[in-house]
Design a protein around this motif. Structure first.
Motif, mmCIF file in Angstrom:
data_model
loop_
_atom_site.group_PDB
_atom_site.id
_atom_site.type_symbol
_atom_site.label_atom_id
_atom_site.label_comp_id
_atom_site.label_asym_id
_atom_site.label_seq_id
_atom_site.Cartn_x
_atom_site.Cartn_y
_atom_site.Cartn_z
ATOM 1 N N GLY A 115 0.741 -1.335 -0.049
ATOM 2 C CA GLY A 115 -0.025 -0.048 -0.191
ATOM 3 C C GLY A 115 1.046 1.118 0.103
ATOM 4 N N VAL A 116 0.373 2.328 -0.399
ATOM 5 C CA VAL A 116 0.945 3.641 -0.463
ATOM 6 C C VAL A 116 0.230 4.642 -0.097
ATOM 7 N N ASN A 121 -3.921 11.533 -1.660
ATOM 8 C CA ASN A 121 -4.903 10.668 -0.744
ATOM 9 C C ASN A 121 -5.749 9.576 -1.519
ATOM 10 N N SER A 122 -5.226 9.423 -2.755
ATOM 11 C CA SER A 122 -5.715 8.140 -3.557
ATOM 12 C C SER A 122 -5.407 6.486 -2.760
ATOM 13 N N ASN A 123 -4.128 6.721 -2.060
ATOM 14 C CA ASN A 123 -3.743 5.580 -1.153
ATOM 15 C C ASN A 123 -4.021 4.330 -2.044
ATOM 16 N N LEU A 137 -5.816 -1.254 -6.986
ATOM 17 C CA LEU A 137 -7.005 -0.756 -6.303
ATOM 18 C C LEU A 137 -6.630 0.543 -5.562
ATOM 19 N N GLN A 138 -7.566 1.430 -5.624
ATOM 20 C CA GLN A 138 -7.381 2.848 -4.835
ATOM 21 C C GLN A 138 -8.600 3.442 -4.209
ATOM 22 N N ILE A 139 -8.763 4.293 -3.610
ATOM 23 C CA ILE A 139 -9.811 5.058 -2.926
ATOM 24 C C ILE A 139 -10.493 5.766 -4.071
ATOM 25 N N GLY A 140 -11.783 5.378 -4.002
ATOM 26 C CA GLY A 140 -12.729 5.954 -5.110
ATOM 27 C C GLY A 140 -12.919 4.894 -5.933
ATOM 28 N N THR A 154 -13.578 3.295 0.233
ATOM 29 C CA THR A 154 -13.072 4.729 1.024
ATOM 30 C C THR A 154 -11.909 4.713 1.896
ATOM 31 N N SER A 155 -11.126 3.553 1.898
ATOM 32 C CA SER A 155 -9.971 3.498 2.532
ATOM 33 C C SER A 155 -9.242 2.389 2.323
#
Length: 203
Positions: A115-116, A121-123, A137-140, A154-155
């Protein structure tokens, strides 16, 4: 093979059939001009081939600054950087870069997942496989959770118990209709509530 860590980790030591072997020592030079190794985190991973994936804090004397990066030490002793602050996020359209990597995992075939924390903030969850680095995979993102339902991520949170043993990441997702079944808590959760979804992302 196994890893040994005691207190503040200043060296990574491999326990092999031939005895103890220091894989990486604090105070030695990190690759790609990242200064010297100052501390190692205890979320390192060793695969069946003896390759070691680890996060470390490095110190740059020229700028008097620390940073956290992800490194791979191959069984033959070759050391390389997998992810470091400032690296571009693959496929980003807004110039997002890495703040720091977290929750690394390493498969026996050499596939790397981590993870990053990203500047936008897409993390994302990033996979390195067969020389290709990509966001998987990422937020959103929207994912299919079955029964005709989708959910928004969402996280993204790496969890050692999942990432190390079951090759899973924990995703906090928002339901988009109906009720959803949370296999972790064995309970039905109503629409729009957040819940944790366990998803397999390693091959």
């Amino acid at each position: 093979r196994s890893g040994l860590s005691i207190g503040i980790v200043i060296a990574l030591v491999l326990a092999t059939s031939a005895g103890l072997q220091t894989a990486v020592q604090g105070g030695t030079a990190a690759p790609e001009g990242l200064g010297t190794f100052s501390q190692f985190f205890n979320d390192f991973v060793i695969n069946e081939n003896g390759d070691l994936l680890f996060r470390a804090r490095t110190y740059d004397a020229a700028t008097a600054s620390f940073q956290v990066a992800l490194f791979l030490r191959k069984a033959d002793g070759t050391l390389s950087v997998i992810s470091k602050p400032g690296d571009p996020i693959p496929g980003s359209t807004n110039g997002a870069t890495v703040r720091f990597p977290f929750s690394p995992d390493l498969a026996d075939d050499g596939t790397i997942i981590f993870g990053v924390s990203a500047t936008d903030n897409s993390n994302p969850v990033i996979r390195v496989q067969n020389g290709v680095t990509e966001v998987i995979l990422q937020i959103g993102d929207q994912i299919d959770i079955g029964n005709g339902l989708t959910a928004d991520v969402t996280s993204v949170t790496g969890d050692r118990d999942f990432a190390r043993s079951a090759d899973d990441f924990l995703l906090n997702v928002q339901s988009r209709g109906g009720s959803v079944f949370d296999a972790n808590s064995l309970s039905s959760i109503q629409t729009t509530q957040s819940f944790v979804l366990r998803t397999t992302i390693m091959p």
